[in-house]
Design a protein around this motif. Structure first.
Motif, PDB file in Angstrom:
ATOM      1  N   MET A  14       0.814  -1.209   0.000  1.00 49.82           N
ATOM      2  CA  MET A  14       0.000   0.000   0.000  1.00 49.82           C
ATOM      3  C   MET A  14       0.847   1.258   0.000  1.00 49.82           C
ATOM      4  SD  MET A  14      -3.206  -0.958   2.486  1.00 49.82           S
ATOM      5  CE  MET A  14      -4.179   0.390   1.822  1.00 49.82           C
ATOM      6  N   GLN A  15       2.144   1.111   0.292  1.00 46.02           N
ATOM      7  CA  GLN A  15       3.025   2.269   0.259  1.00 46.02           C
ATOM      8  C   GLN A  15       3.154   2.858  -1.145  1.00 46.02           C
ATOM      9  OE1 GLN A  15       7.291   1.473   0.759  1.00 46.02           O
ATOM     10  NE2 GLN A  15       6.864  -0.695   0.393  1.00 46.02           N
ATOM     11  N   GLN A  16       2.700   2.117  -2.137  1.00 48.09           N
ATOM     12  CA  GLN A  16       2.773   2.621  -3.510  1.00 48.09           C
ATOM     13  C   GLN A  16       1.606   3.549  -3.864  1.00 48.09           C
ATOM     14  OE1 GLN A  16       3.147  -0.811  -6.099  1.00 48.09           O
ATOM     15  NE2 GLN A  16       4.664  -1.768  -4.759  1.00 48.09           N
ATOM     16  N   LEU A  17       0.628   3.665  -2.944  1.00 44.51           N
ATOM     17  CA  LEU A  17      -0.543   4.515  -3.207  1.00 44.51           C
ATOM     18  C   LEU A  17      -0.229   5.948  -2.759  1.00 44.51           C
ATOM     19  CD1 LEU A  17      -3.268   2.038  -1.894  1.00 44.51           C
ATOM     20  CD2 LEU A  17      -2.528   2.388  -4.267  1.00 44.51           C
ATOM     21  N   PHE A  18       0.678   6.583  -3.475  1.00 45.76           N
ATOM     22  CA  PHE A  18       1.246   7.843  -3.022  1.00 45.76           C
ATOM     23  C   PHE A  18       0.214   8.960  -2.867  1.00 45.76           C
ATOM     24  CE2 PHE A  18       4.767   5.763  -5.422  1.00 45.76           C
ATOM     25  CZ  PHE A  18       5.577   5.515  -4.334  1.00 45.76           C
ATOM     26  N   ASN A  19      -0.878   8.917  -3.597  1.00 40.80           N
ATOM     27  CA  ASN A  19      -1.874   9.990  -3.549  1.00 40.80           C
ATOM     28  C   ASN A  19      -3.030   9.697  -2.594  1.00 40.80           C
ATOM     29  OD1 ASN A  19      -0.572  11.663  -5.503  1.00 40.80           O
ATOM     30  ND2 ASN A  19      -1.327  10.308  -7.132  1.00 40.80           N
ATOM     31  N   LEU A  20      -2.910   8.613  -1.834  1.00 37.12           N
ATOM     32  CA  LEU A  20      -3.992   8.219  -0.929  1.00 37.12           C
ATOM     33  C   LEU A  20      -4.177   9.256   0.181  1.00 37.12           C
ATOM     34  CD1 LEU A  20      -5.933   5.787  -0.550  1.00 37.12           C
ATOM     35  CD2 LEU A  20      -4.300   4.906   1.143  1.00 37.12           C
ATOM     36  N   LYS A  21      -5.423   9.663   0.388  1.00 35.54           N
ATOM     37  CA  LYS A  21      -5.727  10.648   1.429  1.00 35.54           C
ATOM     38  C   LYS A  21      -6.509  10.054   2.592  1.00 35.54           C
ATOM     39  CE  LYS A  21      -5.634  14.728  -1.556  1.00 35.54           C
ATOM     40  NZ  LYS A  21      -6.373  15.930  -2.013  1.00 35.54           N
ATOM     41  N   SER A  22      -7.199   8.946   2.360  1.00 34.38           N
ATOM     42  CA  SER A  22      -7.981   8.324   3.428  1.00 34.38           C
ATOM     43  C   SER A  22      -7.822   6.812   3.367  1.00 34.38           C
ATOM     44  CB  SER A  22      -9.464   8.712   3.307  1.00 34.38           C
ATOM     45  OG  SER A  22     -10.229   8.089   4.310  1.00 34.38           O
ATOM     46  N   LEU A  23      -7.493   6.211   4.509  1.00 35.97           N
ATOM     47  CA  LEU A  23      -7.355   4.762   4.619  1.00 35.97           C
ATOM     48  C   LEU A  23      -8.317   4.281   5.695  1.00 35.97           C
ATOM     49  CD1 LEU A  23      -5.962   2.053   4.035  1.00 35.97           C
ATOM     50  CD2 LEU A  23      -4.214   2.676   5.722  1.00 35.97           C
ATOM     51  N   ASN A  24      -9.336   3.541   5.290  1.00 37.48           N
ATOM     52  CA  ASN A  24     -10.337   3.049   6.225  1.00 37.48           C
ATOM     53  C   ASN A  24     -10.491   1.541   6.060  1.00 37.48           C
ATOM     54  OD1 ASN A  24     -12.512   2.495   7.867  1.00 37.48           O
ATOM     55  ND2 ASN A  24     -13.735   4.239   7.189  1.00 37.48           N
TER      56      ASN A  24
END
Length: 263
Positions: A14-24
């Motif tokens: 998941m570290q590759q999801l550089f533009n992620l703003k919310s993780l639920n």
């Protein structure tokens, strides 16, 4: 992905999801530890991992990247924009890392119902915009530091069911945004309730039972109507730890037996 039947570890990819703003990933069956690699997701504003079976400690990298032995130049906040961190109702343990104090945008910190130990770092009591601070039902100890008075945005504070000790700092009475306060079931919290508590003009719920606190409360809150007001004022043996004519629930010294007060 909340409220599913997801199992296993949180994938480090998941570290590759550089533009992620919310993780639920809340309310699943996830286990294993909190991946250090998530600290690379610098744009995260919300992390919600509550109600899983996660274990281990909170990585120090989630608070800050240590790049140098010189603190003034070697610390970079990992989650500069993080506003919500929910790790409650897991199996997490160990001490709370002081590096979480670098999360200056944090508004909600929920760590209750885990197995955290040690003292609460003063850095966590000095977060400038924190509104919700919940560390109940852990194994935390030590005193409540005077620096808590810096948390002027705080509206909800719950430290119940721990092993905090000593007296309540008068600075807690400067938290005028506070609407709900629970110090309950910390039997080694001692002394009188500070007179500064009378300055908590927005308080609506307060839980003081199951502590070693003593004294009178009538001059603090009886000029207003609180929706919930618990204290050790049950006079079953002729004496009570706290005198309170306006509490709507009075409890015995252990806090385990409470009775509604008939008005």
């Amino acid at each position: 992905l909340a409220n599913n039947d997801l199992e296993g570890n949180i994938p480090t990819r998941m570290q590759q999801l550089f533009n992620l703003k919310s993780l639920n990933l809340a309310t699943n069956a996830l286990d294993g530890g909190l991946p250090t690699e998530l600290a690379t997701l610098r744009l995260l504003q919300s992390i919600q991992l509550q109600e899983n079976s996660l274990s281990g400690s909170i990585p120090i990298e989630w608070g800050a990247q240590i790049l140098s032995a010189v603190p003034s130049v070697g610390v970079i906040p990992s989650f500069e924009f993080l506003q919500i961190l929910r790790l409650d109702q897991n199996n997490l343990s160990s001490n709370l890392p002081i590096q979480l104090g670098e999360l200056k945008a944090l508004r909600e910190l929920h760590l209750q119902d885990n197995g955290f130990t040690g003292v609460v770092p003063t850095q966590l009591m000095d977060l400038p915009v924190l509104q919700y601070f919940r560390v109940s039902s852990n194994q935390l100890r030590g005193t409540i530091h005077t620096v808590i008075g810096n948390m002027q945005k705080l509206s909800y504070l719950n430290v119940e069911k721990n092993a905090f000790s000593g007296t309540i700092p008068s600075q807690m009475g400067t938290l005028t945004s506070l609407t709900s306060l629970s110090l309950a079931f910390n039997p080694s919290l001692l002394g009188e309730i500070p007179s500064t508590f009378g300055n908590l003009i927005r308080i609506d719920k307060i839980f003081l039972h199951g502590t070693g606190l003593v004294g009178g409360l009538d001059n603090l809150f009886c000029d207003r109507r609180l929706s919930l007001y618990f204290a050790d004022c049950l006079n079953s043996t002729g004496t009570a730890d706290i005198s309170c004519s306006c509490c709507n629930y009075c409890c015995d010294a252990s806090g385990s037996e409470c009775a509604p007060v008939q008005v």
